[in-house]
Motif scaffolding. Structure first.
Motif, short mmCIF file in Angstrom:
data_model
loop_
_atom_site.label_atom_id
_atom_site.label_comp_id
_atom_site.label_asym_id
_atom_site.label_seq_id
_atom_site.Cartn_x
_atom_site.Cartn_y
_atom_site.Cartn_z
N ASP A 117 -11.33 1.33 -7.47
CA ASP A 117 -12.61 1.97 -7.13
C ASP A 117 -13.11 1.88 -5.84
O ASP A 117 -13.53 0.79 -5.20
CB ASP A 117 -13.55 1.53 -8.13
CG ASP A 117 -15.06 2.12 -8.15
OD1 ASP A 117 -15.05 3.00 -7.61
OD2 ASP A 117 -15.62 1.57 -8.74
N PRO A 118 -13.26 3.15 -4.89
CA PRO A 118 -13.75 2.81 -3.59
C PRO A 118 -14.87 2.18 -3.39
O PRO A 118 -15.26 1.66 -2.45
CB PRO A 118 -13.55 4.44 -3.02
CG PRO A 118 -13.41 5.31 -4.26
CD PRO A 118 -12.87 4.41 -5.17
N LYS A 119 -15.95 2.48 -4.42
CA LYS A 119 -17.19 2.05 -4.37
C LYS A 119 -17.17 0.30 -4.40
O LYS A 119 -17.80 -0.20 -3.74
CB LYS A 119 -18.06 2.59 -5.52
CG LYS A 119 -19.39 1.90 -5.54
CD LYS A 119 -20.43 2.73 -6.48
CE LYS A 119 -21.78 2.16 -6.47
NZ LYS A 119 -22.57 2.51 -7.83
N ILE B 250 -3.22 7.20 -2.52
CA ILE B 250 -3.40 8.43 -1.28
C ILE B 250 -2.50 9.57 -1.80
O ILE B 250 -1.69 9.28 -1.48
CB ILE B 250 -3.11 7.68 0.20
CG1 ILE B 250 -4.06 6.78 0.45
CG2 ILE B 250 -3.46 8.86 0.96
CD1 ILE B 250 -3.63 5.63 1.68
N ASN C 153 0.87 -1.13 0.04
CA ASN C 153 -0.17 -0.02 -0.05
C ASN C 153 0.69 1.41 0.04
O ASN C 153 1.92 1.15 0.15
CB ASN C 153 -1.05 0.03 1.24
CG ASN C 153 -0.26 -0.11 2.72
OD1 ASN C 153 0.67 0.63 2.66
ND2 ASN C 153 -0.46 -1.05 3.23
N ASP D 200 -3.37 2.27 -3.60
CA ASP D 200 -4.46 3.16 -2.97
C ASP D 200 -4.55 4.35 -3.49
O ASP D 200 -5.50 5.08 -3.45
CB ASP D 200 -4.45 3.10 -1.49
CG ASP D 200 -4.80 1.55 -0.94
OD1 ASP D 200 -5.37 0.99 -1.40
OD2 ASP D 200 -4.14 1.45 0.02
N HIS E 124 -14.78 -1.34 -3.81
CA HIS E 124 -13.92 -1.89 -2.32
C HIS E 124 -15.15 -1.97 -1.41
O HIS E 124 -15.44 -3.18 -0.80
CB HIS E 124 -13.08 -1.16 -2.03
CG HIS E 124 -11.86 -1.21 -2.13
ND1 HIS E 124 -10.40 -0.41 -1.95
CD2 HIS E 124 -11.00 -2.42 -2.57
CE1 HIS E 124 -9.61 -1.00 -2.13
NE2 HIS E 124 -9.70 -2.13 -2.62
N ALA E 125 -15.98 -0.92 -1.26
CA ALA E 125 -17.00 -1.05 -0.33
C ALA E 125 -17.98 -1.95 -0.37
O ALA E 125 -18.34 -2.76 0.34
CB ALA E 125 -17.57 0.47 -0.07
N GLU F 177 -4.51 2.76 -8.00
CA GLU F 177 -5.76 3.22 -7.61
C GLU F 177 -6.88 2.22 -8.00
O GLU F 177 -7.00 1.51 -9.09
CB GLU F 177 -6.24 4.68 -8.28
CG GLU F 177 -7.45 5.14 -7.61
CD GLU F 177 -7.80 6.69 -8.18
OE1 GLU F 177 -8.91 7.16 -7.73
OE2 GLU F 177 -6.91 7.36 -8.83
#
Length: 163
Positions: free
Chosen positions: A82-84, A65, A35, A63, A86-87, A80
């Protein structure tokens, strides 16, 4: 591997261990960090060991960041996700665990959104002063205009210098 509690004293110890490990690696070498936090530790260890990034070590994190990647002493390239996605994946796994649908460990594959390229994976090393100067001139004083021409697969690039 970095396990357990993480604080400033453990970070210093990890950084020194990383520096020792990186010194022993044959150069040039590429390091893929788990990471962006670990990538910053690796970059700091390279600085302690006086190992040049990207000339001797190309470094990539995960990630993206941006606060970490862009503010390291050498900006760090990162993958990178996709945070969506991931969630949604984590939520699905938690539901499966609650329903006891999966009891054994398993791999989850997430498709990367993009690779954000920064200086830690720069294509050309800048250890040669003349090469560094030429690349600086090319970057700051030239306009590169790609022109696609069909000459049996060849592509022409016209470089127009401005002073």
């Amino acid at each position: 591997a970095v396990f357990g509690k993480f604080n400033s004293s453990s970070a210093a110890k990890i950084q020194e261990e990383l520096a020792t490990w990186i010194r022993a690696l044959p150069k040039p070498v590429g390091i893929f960090a788990a990471n962006d936090t670990v990538a910053v530790l690796v970059a700091n260890a390279c600085a302690v060991a006086k190992i040049a990034i990207p000339e001797d070590v190309s470094l990539i994190g995960v990630d993206n960041i941006s606060q970490l990647c862009e503010n390291a002493h050498v900006s760090i390239s990162s993958i990178e996700f996709d945070p969506k996605e991931h969630a949604e994946t984590v939520a699905r796994m938690l539901k499966q665990k609650q329903r006891r649908q999966r009891t054994s460990p398993h791999l989850v594959f997430l498709k990367p959104l993009r690779l954000v390229r920064r200086n830690s994976t720069a294509r050309f090393a800048r250890s040669d002063k003349k090469v560094a100067e030429a690349l600086f001139i090319r970057k700051t004083l030239c306009v590169i205009s790609p022109i696609s021409l069909d000459f049996q697969g060849f592509c022409a690039i016209i470089v127009i210098g401005h002073l």
